[in-house]
Scaffold this motif. Structure first.
Motif, PDB file in Angstrom:
ATOM      1  N   THR A  10      24.856 -17.948 -11.973  1.00 51.73           N
ATOM      2  CA  THR A  10      25.320 -18.173 -10.605  1.00 51.73           C
ATOM      3  C   THR A  10      26.209 -17.034 -10.112  1.00 51.73           C
ATOM      4  O   THR A  10      26.893 -17.173  -9.128  1.00 51.73           O
ATOM      5  CB  THR A  10      26.099 -19.498 -10.507  1.00 51.73           C
ATOM      6  OG1 THR A  10      27.211 -19.420 -11.406  1.00 51.73           O
ATOM      7  CG2 THR A  10      25.218 -20.681 -10.838  1.00 51.73           C
ATOM      8  N   VAL A  11      26.192 -15.902 -10.825  1.00 53.10           N
ATOM      9  CA  VAL A  11      27.004 -14.751 -10.425  1.00 53.10           C
ATOM     10  C   VAL A  11      26.403 -14.149  -9.165  1.00 53.10           C
ATOM     11  O   VAL A  11      25.200 -13.909  -9.075  1.00 53.10           O
ATOM     12  CB  VAL A  11      27.054 -13.699 -11.559  1.00 53.10           C
ATOM     13  CG1 VAL A  11      27.805 -12.466 -11.106  1.00 53.10           C
ATOM     14  CG2 VAL A  11      27.704 -14.297 -12.793  1.00 53.10           C
ATOM     15  N   ASP A  12      27.244 -13.922  -8.157  1.00 55.70           N
ATOM     16  CA  ASP A  12      26.788 -13.418  -6.871  1.00 55.70           C
ATOM     17  C   ASP A  12      26.659 -11.897  -6.828  1.00 55.70           C
ATOM     18  O   ASP A  12      25.893 -11.361  -6.052  1.00 55.70           O
ATOM     19  CB  ASP A  12      27.740 -13.866  -5.752  1.00 55.70           C
ATOM     20  CG  ASP A  12      27.686 -15.368  -5.542  1.00 55.70           C
ATOM     21  OD1 ASP A  12      26.641 -15.972  -5.835  1.00 55.70           O
ATOM     22  OD2 ASP A  12      28.697 -15.918  -5.092  1.00 55.70           O
ATOM     23  N   GLU A  13      27.435 -11.180  -7.641  1.00 54.78           N
ATOM     24  CA  GLU A  13      27.434  -9.724  -7.565  1.00 54.78           C
ATOM     25  C   GLU A  13      26.130  -9.150  -8.101  1.00 54.78           C
ATOM     26  O   GLU A  13      25.612  -9.575  -9.122  1.00 54.78           O
ATOM     27  CB  GLU A  13      28.612  -9.150  -8.366  1.00 54.78           C
ATOM     28  CG  GLU A  13      28.697  -7.653  -8.238  1.00 54.78           C
ATOM     29  CD  GLU A  13      30.032  -7.115  -8.700  1.00 54.78           C
ATOM     30  OE1 GLU A  13      30.081  -5.934  -9.020  1.00 54.78           O
ATOM     31  OE2 GLU A  13      31.004  -7.861  -8.735  1.00 54.78           O
ATOM     32  N   GLU A  14      25.601  -8.183  -7.364  1.00 60.21           N
ATOM     33  CA  GLU A  14      24.376  -7.526  -7.782  1.00 60.21           C
ATOM     34  C   GLU A  14      24.684  -6.617  -8.968  1.00 60.21           C
ATOM     35  O   GLU A  14      25.700  -5.936  -9.000  1.00 60.21           O
ATOM     36  CB  GLU A  14      23.820  -6.708  -6.626  1.00 60.21           C
ATOM     37  CG  GLU A  14      22.487  -6.069  -6.939  1.00 60.21           C
ATOM     38  CD  GLU A  14      21.923  -5.345  -5.741  1.00 60.21           C
ATOM     39  OE1 GLU A  14      21.316  -4.292  -5.947  1.00 60.21           O
ATOM     40  OE2 GLU A  14      22.105  -5.828  -4.616  1.00 60.21           O
ATOM     41  N   LEU A  15      23.802  -6.595  -9.919  1.00 62.11           N
ATOM     42  CA  LEU A  15      23.986  -5.794 -11.116  1.00 62.11           C
ATOM     43  C   LEU A  15      23.549  -4.356 -10.855  1.00 62.11           C
ATOM     44  O   LEU A  15      22.418  -4.114 -10.439  1.00 62.11           O
ATOM     45  CB  LEU A  15      23.178  -6.385 -12.275  1.00 62.11           C
ATOM     46  CG  LEU A  15      23.223  -5.600 -13.580  1.00 62.11           C
ATOM     47  CD1 LEU A  15      24.642  -5.615 -14.143  1.00 62.11           C
ATOM     48  CD2 LEU A  15      22.260  -6.189 -14.576  1.00 62.11           C
ATOM     49  N   ASP A  16      24.447  -3.414 -11.057  1.00 61.89           N
ATOM     50  CA  ASP A  16      24.127  -1.992 -10.983  1.00 61.89           C
ATOM     51  C   ASP A  16      23.845  -1.542 -12.412  1.00 61.89           C
ATOM     52  O   ASP A  16      24.749  -1.176 -13.161  1.00 61.89           O
ATOM     53  CB  ASP A  16      25.302  -1.222 -10.377  1.00 61.89           C
ATOM     54  CG  ASP A  16      24.996   0.259 -10.197  1.00 61.89           C
ATOM     55  OD1 ASP A  16      24.034   0.766 -10.818  1.00 61.89           O
ATOM     56  OD2 ASP A  16      25.735   0.915  -9.448  1.00 61.89           O
ATOM     57  N   ALA A  17      22.580  -1.618 -12.792  1.00 62.00           N
ATOM     58  CA  ALA A  17      22.178  -1.354 -14.178  1.00 62.00           C
ATOM     59  C   ALA A  17      22.517   0.060 -14.617  1.00 62.00           C
ATOM     60  O   ALA A  17      22.927   0.277 -15.759  1.00 62.00           O
ATOM     61  CB  ALA A  17      20.688  -1.629 -14.342  1.00 62.00           C
ATOM     62  N   GLU A  18      22.359   1.032 -13.732  1.00 68.20           N
ATOM     63  CA  GLU A  18      22.651   2.422 -14.091  1.00 68.20           C
ATOM     64  C   GLU A  18      24.133   2.598 -14.418  1.00 68.20           C
ATOM     65  O   GLU A  18      24.493   3.221 -15.408  1.00 68.20           O
ATOM     66  CB  GLU A  18      22.248   3.370 -12.954  1.00 68.20           C
ATOM     67  CG  GLU A  18      20.765   3.386 -12.665  1.00 68.20           C
ATOM     68  CD  GLU A  18      19.944   3.943 -13.813  1.00 68.20           C
ATOM     69  OE1 GLU A  18      20.413   4.875 -14.485  1.00 68.20           O
ATOM     70  OE2 GLU A  18      18.825   3.442 -14.030  1.00 68.20           O
ATOM     71  N   GLU A  19      24.990   2.051 -13.574  1.00 69.33           N
ATOM     72  CA  GLU A  19      26.437   2.185 -13.776  1.00 69.33           C
ATOM     73  C   GLU A  19      26.872   1.448 -15.037  1.00 69.33           C
ATOM     74  O   GLU A  19      27.688   1.941 -15.810  1.00 69.33           O
ATOM     75  CB  GLU A  19      27.185   1.661 -12.557  1.00 69.33           C
ATOM     76  CG  GLU A  19      28.624   2.080 -12.510  1.00 69.33           C
ATOM     77  CD  GLU A  19      28.803   3.596 -12.421  1.00 69.33           C
ATOM     78  OE1 GLU A  19      29.797   4.078 -12.977  1.00 69.33           O
ATOM     79  OE2 GLU A  19      27.989   4.280 -11.806  1.00 69.33           O
ATOM     80  N   LEU A  20      26.329   0.271 -15.243  1.00 71.50           N
ATOM     81  CA  LEU A  20      26.664  -0.493 -16.442  1.00 71.50           C
ATOM     82  C   LEU A  20      26.231   0.262 -17.694  1.00 71.50           C
ATOM     83  O   LEU A  20      26.971   0.320 -18.678  1.00 71.50           O
ATOM     84  CB  LEU A  20      26.023  -1.882 -16.398  1.00 71.50           C
ATOM     85  CG  LEU A  20      26.300  -2.779 -17.608  1.00 71.50           C
ATOM     86  CD1 LEU A  20      27.796  -2.994 -17.806  1.00 71.50           C
ATOM     87  CD2 LEU A  20      25.585  -4.109 -17.441  1.00 71.50           C
ATOM     88  N   ALA A  21      25.070   0.882 -17.657  1.00 74.60           N
ATOM     89  CA  ALA A  21      24.584   1.644 -18.810  1.00 74.60           C
ATOM     90  C   ALA A  21      25.518   2.815 -19.132  1.00 74.60           C
ATOM     91  O   ALA A  21      25.795   3.081 -20.305  1.00 74.60           O
ATOM     92  CB  ALA A  21      23.168   2.147 -18.547  1.00 74.60           C
ATOM     93  N   VAL A  22      26.023   3.494 -18.112  1.00 77.95           N
ATOM     94  CA  VAL A  22      26.959   4.609 -18.325  1.00 77.95           C
ATOM     95  C   VAL A  22      28.223   4.108 -19.029  1.00 77.95           C
ATOM     96  O   VAL A  22      28.698   4.705 -19.993  1.00 77.95           O
ATOM     97  CB  VAL A  22      27.318   5.290 -16.977  1.00 77.95           C
ATOM     98  CG1 VAL A  22      28.526   6.207 -17.120  1.00 77.95           C
ATOM     99  CG2 VAL A  22      26.123   6.046 -16.445  1.00 77.95           C
ATOM    100  N   LEU A  23      28.753   2.995 -18.535  1.00 79.54           N
ATOM    101  CA  LEU A  23      29.991   2.460 -19.105  1.00 79.54           C
ATOM    102  C   LEU A  23      29.779   1.941 -20.522  1.00 79.54           C
ATOM    103  O   LEU A  23      30.607   2.180 -21.414  1.00 79.54           O
ATOM    104  CB  LEU A  23      30.545   1.366 -18.197  1.00 79.54           C
ATOM    105  CG  LEU A  23      31.028   1.866 -16.839  1.00 79.54           C
ATOM    106  CD1 LEU A  23      31.279   0.706 -15.888  1.00 79.54           C
ATOM    107  CD2 LEU A  23      32.277   2.707 -16.990  1.00 79.54           C
TER     108      LEU A  23
END
Length: 102
Positions: A10-23
């Motif tokens: 139920t998480v509303d925030e869109e996942l930025d897969a590229e940014e998450l992968a960098v982190l």
């Protein structure tokens, strides 16, 4: 065999897969996790020898710090003849939000 059903997120925030992968890539080594944790617990600029924190050679520690800095998780600034390291709270908050969006 018991079947389980997974509830949709139920998480509303869109996942930025590229940014998450960098982190996550920046945290993909135990030494970098220990460095980030140490700096987070220190709270303010840390002037000590980070090699002592991870028990690695200074050159190896420097490479790990560079990965964290390149990902924006750690900030470093030179003051006189020492370098001050601290956690970038905005970037860590972004990491937490992105992981929460999984």
């Amino acid at each position: 065999m018991v079947k389980t059903r997974c509830a949709p997120s139920t998480v509303d925030e869109e996942l930025d897969a590229e940014e998450l992968a960098v982190l996550l890539k920046a945290l993909a080594h135990p030494a970098r996790i220990r460095l980030l944790q140490h700096l987070a617990h220190h709270g303010t600029c840390y002037f000590g020898n980070l090699s002592d924190v991870v028990d690695l050679a200074p050159s190896t520690t420097s490479q790990h710090v560079k990965v964290l800095k390149d990902a924006g998780l750690v900030l470093g600034s030179a003051e006189e003849q020492r370098t001050c390291y601290c956690v970038n709270p905005d970037r860590v908050a972004m990491l937490k939000r992105l992981v929460g969006a999984l």
